[in-house]
Design a protein around this motif. Structure first.
Motif, PDB file in Angstrom:
ATOM      1  N   SER A  43       0.718  -1.211   0.000  1.00  0.00           N
ATOM      2  CA  SER A  43      -0.012   0.082   0.042  1.00  0.00           C
ATOM      3  C   SER A  43       1.042   1.380  -0.021  1.00  0.00           C
ATOM      4  O   SER A  43       0.287   2.275  -0.023  1.00  0.00           O
ATOM      5  CB  SER A  43      -0.967  -0.066   1.107  1.00  0.00           C
ATOM      6  N   GLY A  44       2.243   1.135   0.194  1.00  0.00           N
ATOM      7  CA  GLY A  44       2.874   2.411   0.044  1.00  0.00           C
ATOM      8  C   GLY A  44       2.995   3.131   1.079  1.00  0.00           C
ATOM      9  O   GLY A  44       3.215   4.293   1.282  1.00  0.00           O
ATOM     10  N   THR A  45       2.526   2.633   2.405  1.00  0.00           N
ATOM     11  CA  THR A  45       2.580   3.213   3.722  1.00  0.00           C
ATOM     12  C   THR A  45       3.903   2.780   4.566  1.00  0.00           C
ATOM     13  O   THR A  45       4.695   2.232   4.006  1.00  0.00           O
ATOM     14  CB  THR A  45       1.205   2.816   4.616  1.00  0.00           C
ATOM     15  N   ALA A  46       3.873   3.465   5.588  1.00  0.00           N
ATOM     16  CA  ALA A  46       5.053   3.256   6.466  1.00  0.00           C
ATOM     17  C   ALA A  46       5.228   1.463   6.701  1.00  0.00           C
ATOM     18  O   ALA A  46       4.064   0.749   6.656  1.00  0.00           O
ATOM     19  CB  ALA A  46       4.785   3.755   7.898  1.00  0.00           C
ATOM     20  N   PRO A  47       6.259   0.855   6.848  1.00  0.00           N
ATOM     21  CA  PRO A  47       6.465  -0.552   7.098  1.00  0.00           C
ATOM     22  C   PRO A  47       5.619  -1.002   8.685  1.00  0.00           C
ATOM     23  O   PRO A  47       5.390   0.087   9.144  1.00  0.00           O
ATOM     24  CB  PRO A  47       7.803  -0.744   7.291  1.00  0.00           C
ATOM     25  N   PHE A  48       5.361  -2.140   8.613  1.00  0.00           N
ATOM     26  CA  PHE A  48       4.406  -2.766   9.436  1.00  0.00           C
ATOM     27  C   PHE A  48       4.876  -2.612  11.036  1.00  0.00           C
ATOM     28  O   PHE A  48       4.174  -2.480  11.818  1.00  0.00           O
ATOM     29  CB  PHE A  48       4.481  -4.154   9.348  1.00  0.00           C
ATOM     30  N   TRP A  49       6.237  -2.609  11.222  1.00  0.00           N
ATOM     31  CA  TRP A  49       6.710  -2.287  12.484  1.00  0.00           C
ATOM     32  C   TRP A  49       6.628  -0.539  12.982  1.00  0.00           C
ATOM     33  O   TRP A  49       6.663  -0.548  14.044  1.00  0.00           O
ATOM     34  CB  TRP A  49       8.243  -2.611  12.733  1.00  0.00           C
ATOM     35  N   ASP A  50       6.409   0.117  12.098  1.00  0.00           N
ATOM     36  CA  ASP A  50       5.873   1.461  12.252  1.00  0.00           C
ATOM     37  C   ASP A  50       4.308   1.699  12.604  1.00  0.00           C
ATOM     38  O   ASP A  50       3.946   2.342  11.512  1.00  0.00           O
ATOM     39  CB  ASP A  50       6.406   2.345  11.307  1.00  0.00           C
ATOM     40  N   VAL A  51       4.010   1.188  13.672  1.00  0.00           N
ATOM     41  CA  VAL A  51       2.519   1.309  13.820  1.00  0.00           C
ATOM     42  C   VAL A  51       1.776   2.667  13.690  1.00  0.00           C
ATOM     43  O   VAL A  51       0.813   2.861  13.168  1.00  0.00           O
ATOM     44  CB  VAL A  51       2.278   0.455  15.201  1.00  0.00           C
ATOM     45  N   ALA A  52       2.854   3.687  14.381  1.00  0.00           N
ATOM     46  CA  ALA A  52       2.347   5.181  14.287  1.00  0.00           C
ATOM     47  C   ALA A  52       2.064   5.438  12.815  1.00  0.00           C
ATOM     48  O   ALA A  52       1.278   6.460  12.491  1.00  0.00           O
ATOM     49  CB  ALA A  52       3.379   5.945  15.208  1.00  0.00           C
ATOM     50  N   GLY A  53       2.739   4.978  11.854  1.00  0.00           N
ATOM     51  CA  GLY A  53       2.836   5.374  10.604  1.00  0.00           C
ATOM     52  C   GLY A  53       1.772   4.960   9.579  1.00  0.00           C
ATOM     53  O   GLY A  53       1.414   5.306   8.582  1.00  0.00           O
ATOM     54  N   TRP A  54       1.077   3.864  10.320  1.00  0.00           N
ATOM     55  CA  TRP A  54      -0.036   3.342   9.270  1.00  0.00           C
ATOM     56  C   TRP A  54      -1.463   3.105  10.075  1.00  0.00           C
ATOM     57  O   TRP A  54      -2.273   2.384   9.300  1.00  0.00           O
ATOM     58  CB  TRP A  54       0.357   1.761   8.649  1.00  0.00           C
ATOM     59  N   TRP A  55      -1.556   3.053  11.385  1.00  0.00           N
ATOM     60  CA  TRP A  55      -2.708   2.569  12.084  1.00  0.00           C
ATOM     61  C   TRP A  55      -4.022   3.245  11.659  1.00  0.00           C
ATOM     62  O   TRP A  55      -5.191   2.612  11.638  1.00  0.00           O
ATOM     63  CB  TRP A  55      -2.716   2.837  13.621  1.00  0.00           C
ATOM     64  N   ASN A  56      -3.698   4.473  11.215  1.00  0.00           N
ATOM     65  CA  ASN A  56      -4.935   5.390  10.775  1.00  0.00           C
ATOM     66  C   ASN A  56      -5.119   5.578   8.889  1.00  0.00           C
ATOM     67  O   ASN A  56      -5.631   6.489   8.616  1.00  0.00           O
ATOM     68  CB  ASN A  56      -5.148   6.707  11.130  1.00  0.00           C
ATOM     69  N   GLN A  57      -4.444   4.471   8.548  1.00  0.00           N
ATOM     70  CA  GLN A  57      -4.472   4.741   6.924  1.00  0.00           C
ATOM     71  C   GLN A  57      -5.655   3.762   6.325  1.00  0.00           C
ATOM     72  O   GLN A  57      -5.642   2.674   6.697  1.00  0.00           O
ATOM     73  CB  GLN A  57      -3.142   4.262   6.331  1.00  0.00           C
ATOM     74  N   PRO A  58      -6.451   4.420   5.743  1.00  0.00           N
ATOM     75  CA  PRO A  58      -7.695   3.923   5.243  1.00  0.00           C
ATOM     76  C   PRO A  58      -7.425   2.469   4.569  1.00  0.00           C
ATOM     77  O   PRO A  58      -8.168   1.614   4.559  1.00  0.00           O
ATOM     78  CB  PRO A  58      -8.382   4.811   4.404  1.00  0.00           C
ATOM     79  N   ILE A  59      -6.534   2.333   3.579  1.00  0.00           N
ATOM     80  CA  ILE A  59      -6.339   1.403   2.771  1.00  0.00           C
ATOM     81  C   ILE A  59      -5.759   0.279   3.544  1.00  0.00           C
ATOM     82  O   ILE A  59      -6.037  -1.069   3.316  1.00  0.00           O
ATOM     83  CB  ILE A  59      -5.231   1.646   1.602  1.00  0.00           C
ATOM     84  N   VAL A  60      -4.865   0.452   4.775  1.00  0.00           N
ATOM     85  CA  VAL A  60      -4.372  -0.721   5.596  1.00  0.00           C
ATOM     86  C   VAL A  60      -5.756  -1.202   6.161  1.00  0.00           C
ATOM     87  O   VAL A  60      -5.586  -2.584   6.421  1.00  0.00           O
ATOM     88  CB  VAL A  60      -3.525  -0.107   6.581  1.00  0.00           C
TER      89      VAL A  60
END
Length: 596
Positions: free
Chosen positions: A67-84
């Motif tokens: 999805s081109g978001t932050a890597p999975f270990w960077d929870v703060a970078g993806w937790w609120n991304q709609p596609i995730v």
């Protein structure tokens, strides 16, 4: 209880199985109070590892890396991304549909192999159960190559939507200008939605295993609604699931669910805490006031009030408190390892609570009143509550899952009774990738007596629930030689025949009995089923059937739920009062009608 050794009931295997049924029920239910199933700690550890690696880590790694978001270990970078969020929902559907999530493993009665699901549903010739007889092109109960193709195509379509990158969305860009990940391409969701429906019309087993009552609406929202409407509709869906489950706990059943569930929790090792949930252990193991409080304050009230607060609150701290409460609620259910083991579902719903209500608060343009049209809001609410309302009024028409009675204790249920040696006939069922559970345990090295007592723990568990007292009453009044027969919990037995069960008696009703009978041919009296429908929300009785596999339904009747919940699990006062409303052969003595 050790890591590899469990707490087996303190009985002499050589003599225990010769005791009367009610004596066995008493011994095993009293043991359940303090130890539950008595599983070694290795069993829940296997589940935790599975959820952590297969659901959480694999799911987030797959969702974030595509999805081109932050890597999975960077929870703060993806937790609120709609596609995730979208892809984690689809990943959960994939695991459920493959048979790797709910109703998996030894707690669900899958010992060897631990997986049902795909081993059954990707195999032509296995049993298929259509939801309605009137649907064209669904006749029969044999899984065909076409059914297998539909099933595998569904799995493939889910994976395609997960692994392919997102696309820009005008509605998302308008709401979140800084977002660069986009959303799942709506066209990729057409196939999963269509295949959800087609699989469900051909086979209700796959639809219910894939939790279509909850995830299919979410997929429709992903495909059809602009971003803000999609988020609000997802909130409505989540709240209907919670509130529906809360409403279903009204009545007398749910209080009986909490004590055996707490007793089975490996996270509550203290016996005194478990005993608190019973009135006067070991003399009276009906639910205590503590259990009632846990059920209707910690359960019913939380599931109804908190979702309403989350749906309408515009105060950050109040919303945060509500989210924390719902996350704790789902973690508590997870910690008890209920017998249907819906662990992935609870993890996902905990995440959804955080994503939807903290990531997109009602006070920042994501409230119910912010949907693009009040008519759209009304239509979505009406569609979401249709099956819960119908299912609680007419439980015979709707599975308890679309009825949103997930933990209510108000379940369609059954017990199977086999004449000596008759159960072994099930092992002759063609195309079945498993054997009877007692045989699975023996294949793992359990001595025959130990395997048998282990499986009898499941009928003791059933007796601790309200409908169990009614089912055993029907057996005691109708089968004079019950003590020499083999009694099985139908939910577990069903799992070994069709690869799935989530506590839904509609998966092992007369349709399944007829499907098995057409393949095996039990003689009259060899396989007797006592089956009961859920209690309608506006009635005080439950309707039961007695089914002889060779003869069909041979008796119908009712019992009062109040009579069932007022008795001890082992029925020391004898069967509860039963009202027979119809019998197949009124002229024949009941014993002859039953055992032939």
């Amino acid at each position: 209880m050790g890591f590899k050794t469990g707490n087996f009931p303190p009985v002499d295997p050589a003599t225990f199985l010769r005791k009367p049924l009610r004596e066995r029920l008493k011994a095993l239910s009293l043991h359940w109070v303090e130890y539950g199933f008595g599983s070694p700690k290795m069993i829940p550890t296997i589940y935790v590892v599975k959820v952590l690696f297969l659901h959480v880590l694999a799911g987030t790694a797959l969702a974030t890396s595509t999805s081109g978001t932050a890597p999975f270990w960077d929870v703060a970078g993806w937790w609120n991304q709609p596609i995730v969020y979208q892809k984690l929902v689809l990943w959960t559907v994939f695991l459920e549909t493959a048979g790797l999530a709910g109703s998996w493993g030894p707690i669900a009665g899958k010992f060897k192999p631990m997986t049902g699901g795909i081993l059954f549903w990707a195999r032509p010739g296995t049993i298929r159960l259509r939801p309605w007889t009137w649907v064209p092109f669904t006749r029969g109960d044999r899984r065909t190559g076409f059914d297998v193709l539909l099933y595998l195509a569904f799995l493939g379509s889910l994976l395609a939507a997960i692994v392919l990158p997102g696309v820009k969305s005008a509605s998302l860009s308008e709401a979140l200008p800084a977002n660069t990940s986009g959303l799942i391409r709506p066209a990729l969701l057409i196939a999963p939605i269509a295949l959800y429906v087609l699989n469900g019309l051909r086979d209700k087993i796959v639809f219910l295993a894939a939790r279509g009552e909850q995830y299919l609406p979410a997929l429709v929202f992903f495909a059809a609604l602009p971003f803000v409407d999609m988020i609000i509709a997802a909130k409505l869906l989540l709240c209907v699931v919670w509130i529906g489950a809360g409403v279903s706990k009204f009545g007398l059943h749910f209080t009986n669910v909490v004590p055996p569930m707490v007793s089975n929790s490996p996270c509550i090792p203290a016996k005194w805490i478990k005993r608190l949930h019973y009135r006067d252990f070991p003399r009276d193991i009906r639910p205590s006031k503590v259990a009632t409080f846990m059920a209707h304050v910690g359960g019913t009230t939380v599931e109804i009030v908190t979702p309403l607060v989350l749906l309408f609150s515009t105060n950050h701290w109040l919303t945060l408190a509500g989210v924390v409460l719902m996350v704790v609620f789902h973690l508590f259910i997870f910690s008890t390892f209920p017998l249907a083991v819906p662990l992935e579902w609870n993890v996902l719903f905990g995440y959804l609570s955080v994503f939807l209500f903290l990531g997109f608060p009602a006070g920042q343009g994501y409230g119910v009143g912010d949907m693009s049209s009040p008519w759209l809001t009304a239509g979505i609410v009406a569609a979401l509550v249709f099956f819960p309302v119908l299912g609680n009024l007419r439980p015979d028409l709707v599975s308890f899952l679309p009825s949103m009675r997930q933990y209510a204790g108000n379940w369609a249920s059954a017990l199977w009774v086999f004449a000596p040696g008759a159960e072994e006939k099930l092992n002759t069922l063609k195309h079945r990738p498993t054997k009877n559970q007692v045989d699975q345990l023996q294949a793992m090295g359990y001595p025959p007596e130990i395997a048998e007592i282990t499986m009898q723990q499941t009928i003791a568990w059933r007796s601790m629930h309200s409908q169990g007292r009614g089912l055993f009453s029907v057996l005691l009044k109708n089968i004079p030689d019950l003590d020499r027969r083999t009694v099985r919990e139908a939910e577990f037995g069903c799992n070994s025949l069709i690869g799935f069960n989530f506590g839904d008696g509609h998966l092992h009703d007369i349709s399944l009995v007829n499907a098995v009978q057409s393949r095996i041919g039990f003689a009259p009296g060899e396989w007797i089923v006592v089956w009961v429908e859920s209690q309608p929300i506006h009635r005080k009785v439950q309707h039961y059937q007695v089914i002889d596999a060779a003869l069909g339904v041979i008796e119908r009747g009712t019992w009062n739920v109040a009579d069932a919940v007022n008795e001890q699990p082992w029925l020391p006062n004898g069967p509860i009062p039963l009202t027979v409303t119809w019998a197949r052969d009124q002229a024949a003595p009941k014993h002859e009608r039953m055992v032939g």
